[in-house]
Design a protein around this motif. Structure first.
Motif, PDB file in Angstrom:
ATOM      1  N   GLU A 135       0.810  -1.213   0.000  1.00 33.21           N
ATOM      2  CA  GLU A 135       0.000   0.000   0.000  1.00 33.21           C
ATOM      3  C   GLU A 135       0.852   1.276   0.000  1.00 33.21           C
ATOM      4  O   GLU A 135       0.364   2.368  -0.315  1.00 33.21           O
ATOM      5  N   LEU A 136       2.134   1.156   0.344  1.00 39.29           N
ATOM      6  CA  LEU A 136       3.017   2.328   0.412  1.00 39.29           C
ATOM      7  C   LEU A 136       3.570   2.725  -0.954  1.00 39.29           C
ATOM      8  O   LEU A 136       4.285   3.717  -1.062  1.00 39.29           O
ATOM      9  N   ASN A 137       3.253   1.961  -1.991  1.00 47.78           N
ATOM     10  CA  ASN A 137       3.825   2.229  -3.314  1.00 47.78           C
ATOM     11  C   ASN A 137       3.510   3.641  -3.814  1.00 47.78           C
ATOM     12  O   ASN A 137       4.312   4.272  -4.493  1.00 47.78           O
ATOM     13  N   ALA A 138       2.336   4.154  -3.470  1.00 45.53           N
ATOM     14  CA  ALA A 138       1.945   5.495  -3.938  1.00 45.53           C
ATOM     15  C   ALA A 138       2.792   6.588  -3.313  1.00 45.53           C
ATOM     16  O   ALA A 138       2.854   7.706  -3.840  1.00 45.53           O
ATOM     17  N   TYR A 139       3.466   6.298  -2.201  1.00 47.52           N
ATOM     18  CA  TYR A 139       4.268   7.311  -1.488  1.00 47.52           C
ATOM     19  C   TYR A 139       5.772   7.037  -1.632  1.00 47.52           C
ATOM     20  O   TYR A 139       6.563   7.451  -0.795  1.00 47.52           O
ATOM     21  N   ARG A 140       6.132   6.358  -2.702  1.00 52.05           N
ATOM     22  CA  ARG A 140       7.511   5.906  -2.892  1.00 52.05           C
ATOM     23  C   ARG A 140       8.525   7.053  -2.814  1.00 52.05           C
ATOM     24  O   ARG A 140       9.511   6.999  -2.070  1.00 52.05           O
ATOM     25  N   VAL A 141       8.314   8.120  -3.585  1.00 51.20           N
ATOM     26  CA  VAL A 141       9.280   9.220  -3.651  1.00 51.20           C
ATOM     27  C   VAL A 141       9.398   9.922  -2.296  1.00 51.20           C
ATOM     28  O   VAL A 141      10.508  10.219  -1.829  1.00 51.20           O
ATOM     29  N   ALA A 142       8.268  10.171  -1.650  1.00 47.88           N
ATOM     30  CA  ALA A 142       8.286  10.855  -0.355  1.00 47.88           C
ATOM     31  C   ALA A 142       9.031  10.028   0.688  1.00 47.88           C
ATOM     32  O   ALA A 142       9.801  10.573   1.495  1.00 47.88           O
ATOM     33  N   ILE A 143       8.845   8.719   0.675  1.00 47.33           N
ATOM     34  CA  ILE A 143       9.542   7.852   1.633  1.00 47.33           C
ATOM     35  C   ILE A 143      11.036   7.879   1.365  1.00 47.33           C
ATOM     36  O   ILE A 143      11.863   7.934   2.290  1.00 47.33           O
ATOM     37  N   ASN A 144      11.426   7.828   0.083  1.00 49.90           N
ATOM     38  CA  ASN A 144      12.843   7.895  -0.289  1.00 49.90           C
ATOM     39  C   ASN A 144      13.492   9.170   0.245  1.00 49.90           C
ATOM     40  O   ASN A 144      14.560   9.137   0.865  1.00 49.90           O
TER      41      ASN A 144
END
Length: 643
Positions: A135-144
């Motif tokens: 479910e975290l795939n949509a927030y990939r860039v922010a998490i990076n």
């Protein structure tokens, strides 16, 4: 806030207390090659499946080639550490043996590689987190970007402190991988091998019926992708000064430990992936029989599939492996966070980069280099959407450029040493070392050609462009510093020339305590002439100032310059040019400034004086003196800080 994030500052004489033991240095400098185990095998399988499952049998041979290459590079860099223990690594070896320009090429290649290490490592770590929590795939860039911020803050606290924080995840990953490989191989020996969740899928090949040339290119491309296991190997040679004494010996032993761990873990994961029949594709739509929405659901990584097959899906050990893998991949960027600032500081000392990069921060870390690395890596993450597959195409070009030139430089180093050898035993030892470096130079040179050919059109061309551009920039910086040094050089017989007259000009916008202090200070310097200068922006304000000046009987003449277009800087400059009466005259401009106690209040004061000072810096024979007047808020702030 700074003290909360960075901690209390260290004295300069505390540098010795920040040196690293071998057990802390391993996670600090070797987390990158160790973490490569998590994706090097995956990259090999990913390329081979482009031709279909028929070519998976080539994986052991490609992996064996990577293991041999890794062993040769580790042996070669052990010799670099012993021959050049000052910490310059590849840059120092190449500069001293192949010339300054070749040294710049290596430096540029390493800087590119360090930036890519941060971007790829963090992105790969986030991939493993997403494998466990899709479910975290949509927030990939922010998490990076968030992880890059955390890594930056940790490294700003100092090498030793960050090393202690990163040691536990590194050793947890090593233990987890060895446990997974051992248990998986043991089950295979007993006749009950683990089976990956993708084992029953077919693969839709992108390239069907490969010709001999196409097959060779596929193998070479898979090999070059697997060579990501070698990234970061050189970091220990750059970080020798950070080790405890004996520095070179401890660094060499740490490199040996890193080589043994990296090769055995990589070989074990590759063998287990083949036994479990793991399938890896870039897009799950290429998996025949995949259940789910292939347009939005990413495939699990190789490590995740193996952990699920060996320990059981969603078991405690499965999540342990995923957590340890994600952490080690993210912390692998720490190798670059230590290598890049050290290299940048050396280049800054040699005047190839701005001098600010050689300065240590509060915690004796190279803070400016750390921040620069974080900003560039974060920009890459944003530009490439945090995609490992897209970022990795830019990877390892730089590292193999430095490998090849460094080994060639070491060959010349041994040739020079051989001419000065006194005994037959010394000559035999030198010849053996030269043979290792010569073999390493040839092997890494061939790999560099392979990498350039197979990855050029997939994004590596950007690295091919970036390295020459960086070399040109560094040469331009060096020429600038050289020209400035030459221009500022004082001749032995040049005693300088005293100014014949000093004309003092106090800038006035109104009569107040700040203006009064500036006038009194200017008078105390005893200039030849003293004038108060105001610019007529508003006729009424100027007339009021003139009346107040006369009523107070200030014994300094007030000069008014007109400004029909309501400018301040241009009329002042024109007046100052007329103020000089001879070629040796100097004009000293005194600018009264109010000092406030809150940073946001600075926006409300002194803006005109700041612009004027910036412009006056370019005026010949004009000196600028700021005369501060502290308001009660500034005084109160100082008293509060002292209390």
């Amino acid at each position: 806030m700074k003290r909360l994030v960075v901690g209390r500052p260290f004295r300069s004489d505390s540098l010795g207390h920040t040196l690293l033991s071998k057990r802390i240095a391993l996670p600090v400098f070797a987390s990158d090659p160790l973490s490569s185990v998590a994706y090097a095998t995956q990259e090999i399988l990913l390329i081979l499946t482009l031709g279909g499952l028929a070519y998976m049998h080539l994986t052991p041979y490609i992996a064996a080639g990577v293991v041999v290459l890794l062993a040769v590079v580790v042996l070669s860099y052990r010799q670099v550490v012993k021959a050049y223990p000052s910490g310059g690594g590849s840059y120092e070896v190449v500069s001293k043996n192949l010339g300054p320009f070749a040294g710049l090429v290596v430096a540029a290649a390493l800087m590119v590689d360090y930036v890519m290490t941060v971007a790829v490592s963090v992105a790969a770590g986030v991939d493993n987190i997403i494998s466990a929590i899709p479910e975290l795939n949509a927030y990939r860039v922010a998490i990076n970007v968030g992880f890059i911020v955390v890594l930056t803050a940790m490294n700003l606290r100092g090498v030793r402190e960050s090393g202690r924080a990163f040691a536990i995840p590194t050793y947890a990953f090593i233990a987890g991988v060895y446990l997974m490989v051992a248990l998986g191989l043991f089950r295979a020996v007993l006749g009950h091998p683990p089976v990956a969740e993708s084992a029953h899928y077919g693969v839709r090949a992108e390239q069907v019926g490969l010709t001999t040339l196409a097959l060779v290119l596929l193998i070479l491309r898979a090999f070059s992708s697997g060579c990501t296991a070698l990234t970061g190997v050189e970091a220990i040679s750059n970080g020798v000064p950070a080790f405890r004494k004996p520095k070179a010996l401890n660094a060499a032993r740490t490199m040996t430990a890193m080589g043994i761990l990296a090769t055995t873990m990589f070989a074990g994961v590759t063998a287990l992936a083949l036994i479990a029949k793991t399938r890896v594709v870039e897009n799950t739509c290429d998996l025949v029989g995949f259940q789910g929405d292939c347009t939005t659901e990413p495939q699990r990584t190789v490590i995740a599939q193996l952990a699920a097959a060996v320990f059981g899906n969603n078991s405690i050990l499965f999540f342990f492996i995923q957590a340890a893998t994600a952490l080690i991949l993210i912390l692998a960027a720490n190798t670059a966070y230590n290598g890049f600032p050290l290299l940048a500081s050396i280049l800054a000392q040699d005047r190839y980069l701005p001098r600010q990069l050689q300065n240590r921060g509060d915690r004796l870390a190279y803070s400016n280099g750390i921040i620069l690395l974080a900003v560039v890596a974060g920009g890459l993450i944003y530009a490439f959407d945090g995609s490992v597959t897209r970022l990795i195409q830019l990877y390892i070009m730089g590292v193999f450029t430095s490998f090849t030139l460094c080994q060639a430089g070491m060959v010349r180093h041994w040739n020079t040493a051989l001419r000065h050898a006194d005994t037959a035993a010394d000559r035999r030892k030198i010849k053996g070392a030269r043979a290792v470096n010569a073999f390493g130079a040839v092997l890494t040179g061939l790999v560099l050609v392979v990498v350039m050919i197979t990855k050029f059109t997939h994004g590596a061309y950007l690295v091919v462009i970036a390295i020459p551009v960086l070399c040109v920039v560094m040469q331009s910086i060096y020429r600038h510093y050289a020209s400035v040094r030459e221009e500022l050089q004082v001749d032995a017989d040049d005693e300088g020339t005293l100014p014949s007259r000093v004309h003092a000009v106090v800038l006035v916008s109104g009569w107040n305590k700040a203006t009064q202090r500036a006038v009194l200070f200017a008078r105390a310097t005893k200039p030849h002439t003293l004038t108060a200068l105001t610019v007529n922006i508003s006729d009424s304000d100027t007339r009021a100032l003139h009346r107040e000046w006369e009523n107070l009987d200030v014994d300094v003449p007030l000069k008014v310059v007109e400004s029909p277009y309501r400018e301040i800087t241009r009329p002042v400059l024109q007046y100052l040019k007329r103020a000089r009466q001879g070629p040796r005259d100097v004009v000293c401009v005194y600018i009264p400034e109010t000092v406030v106690g809150r940073s946001w209040q600075n926006l409300l004061h002194n803006q005109s004086s700041l612009r004027l000072k910036a412009r006056l810096l370019f005026e010949p024979d004009v000196m600028v003196t700021s005369v501060p007047y502290q308001l009660h808020t500034a005084t109160h702030r100082d008293l509060t800080a002292a209390g």
